[in-house]
Design an enzyme around this catalytic site. Structure first.
Site: not given
Ligand code: CA
Ligand code: V1S
Ligand code: ZN
Length: 408
Positions: A201
């Protein structure tokens, strides 16, 4: 003679300083700047330098880095080395940055989440300061090239370090070159779209702009239970419901696409193209920053996806097709040979030479032939059999659900 030509209709620049190569994060550390040496040799081996303008990057200045980072953190990064770390830790103004010790912590953390203990995510190593300011300098030079209209696409494979926070290093990232680049782009472009195909992320970039409607962040990443012991996949954020800071004008300008392990090319293509197209259509960005972390490839030492180089590259082509000023950055990638293959292939795609690379480099062009005997692009078996192949636990209905949820 090697068939490599300059692209018609757009200009590409490549920003790099070989000074980033000779760094060692530590014996067992997965981040190997040597992957950048491999990438460079592969790019030069194929003659892609003839298709773009290549620039040797200068280090970023402290002032440039302070555009996002805390001045105390910048001073510390500039001064730190394994030799100076202990003394610097005792300086009173740095003490407030020492994180509290959690139960079960295996490494001792100093200020800003930095450490000299073996096994730390963000170790202090020899030459670290030079390394940080060089990869950042290359990203800022690439950004400037777009801002001045001298390039339509600018590439820095040594950048893309998306986890760094304002006053904290995280997940092998110390200076968030992406945030600095976007801040610069905002001087000219009213809306910037950030797309992140690293398997992790892009939390640092999302957090920096969570109150900001002029930047939309869109990250595709592994999310969910990590293993039998219930550990989360790093960094543990990026839920579908996380869409920017609630109650601020930045709400709804962060998009997250959490993905289970084992996603394959077809599923990834479907998710990536439908969601990215919808985001561009709705947001109408004037510039795009694409973080191309190669740890989303199958066989990556840390990643858990089963994406081939061909599909990874198709994400780049899809974004390039939008015809907007484009900053292409690296990021993660821990199986060095595959990182080099992917980023070389993507350099070729950026310069419209994607179909010009033979599977094997013409021998007279290879600086170190023994290092590159594998395939550089295309389909087929790209990953040696001995590497782990994650079970595909994607459910088609779940993918469909994510696409629907992200419609607005
Ligand atoms: Ca990513
Ligand atoms: N996954 C993973 C992983 N492996 C390591 C690691 C292994 C050996 C070492 F000597 C040092 C570190 N750290 C992690 C992750 C961080 C992943 C960062 C990805 C970066 C990026 O690709 O997105 C962008 C360049 N860290 C953790 O999982 C944290 C811990 C929870 C476990 C590891 N210990 C060292 C710290 C705490
Ligand atoms: Zn990553």
């Amino acid at each position: 003679s090697n068939g490599i030509t300059r692209p018609k209709g757009h200009k590409v620049s490549f920003h790099y300083n070989s000074g980033v190569e000779d760094m060692h994060f530590g014996k067992t550390h997965p981040m190997k700047p040597w992957r950048l040496t491999l990438t460079k040799h592969l790019v030069l081996g194929y003659g892609l330098q003839y298709a773009m303008d290549t620039y040797v990057a200068m280090p970023a200045s402290e002032e440039q880095v302070r555009a996002f980072h805390d001045p105390d953190y910048v001073d510390f990064l500039k001064a730190v080395s394994p030799q100076t770390f202990e003394t610097l830790c005792k300086v009173p103004r740095y003490q407030r940055f020492i994180p509290p010790k959690h139960e079960g912590d295996t490494v001792d953390l100093g200020p800003f989440n930095l450490s000299t203990s073996p096994g730390a995510d963000c170790p202090v190593f020899d030459g670290m300061s030079e390394y940080l300011f060089l990869y950042t300098g290359a990203t800022l030079a690439a950004t400037n090239q777009l801002l001045t209209g001298q390039s339509d696409i600018a590439i820095n494979w040594s950048g893309g370090l998306h986890h760094a926070h304002k006053s904290e290093a995280s997940g092998f990232c110390y200076i968030n070159d992406i945030v600095l680049a976007i801040i610069d782009l905002l001087h000219l472009y009213p809306r910037v779209l950030y797309i992140d195909i690293d398997v992790h992320h892009g939390d640092g970039v999302e957090e920096a702009f969570q109150r900001q409607p002029r930047v939309m962040t869109l990250s595709y990443h592994r999310y969910g239970p990590y293993d039998e012991t219930g550990h989360k996949f790093f960094p543990g954020t990026g839920d579908l419901a996380d869409t920017g800071l609630k109650g601020t004008i930045g709400e709804h300008f962060a998009l997250n696409v959490p993905i289970p392990s084992g996603i394959d090319d077809r599923q990834y293509k479907y998710l990536f193209e439908s969601i990215t197209a919808r985001a561009i259509d709705a947001y109408k960005p004037k510039a795009i920053v694409l973080q191309c972390g190669a740890d989303s490839l199958g066989g990556d030492r840390l990643g858990q996806f089963n994406i081939n180089i061909k599909q990874h590259g198709e994400c780049v082509s899809f974004v390039k097709k939008q015809g907007l000023p484009l900053l292409i950055l690296g990021g993660g990638g821990y199986t060095a040979r595959n990182v080099a293959r992917a980023w070389c292939h993507e350099t070729a795609l950026a310069t419209d030479n994607g179909s010009q690379l033979p599977d094997r480099i013409p021998l007279d062009l290879v600086p170190r032939p023994q290092a590159f005997t594998g395939r550089a692009h295309g389909d087929g078996l790209l990953f040696p059999k001995f590497q782990r192949d994650h079970k595909n636990d994607c459910v088609e209905a779940e993918l469909e659900y994510m696409v629907k949820r992200l419609e607005w």
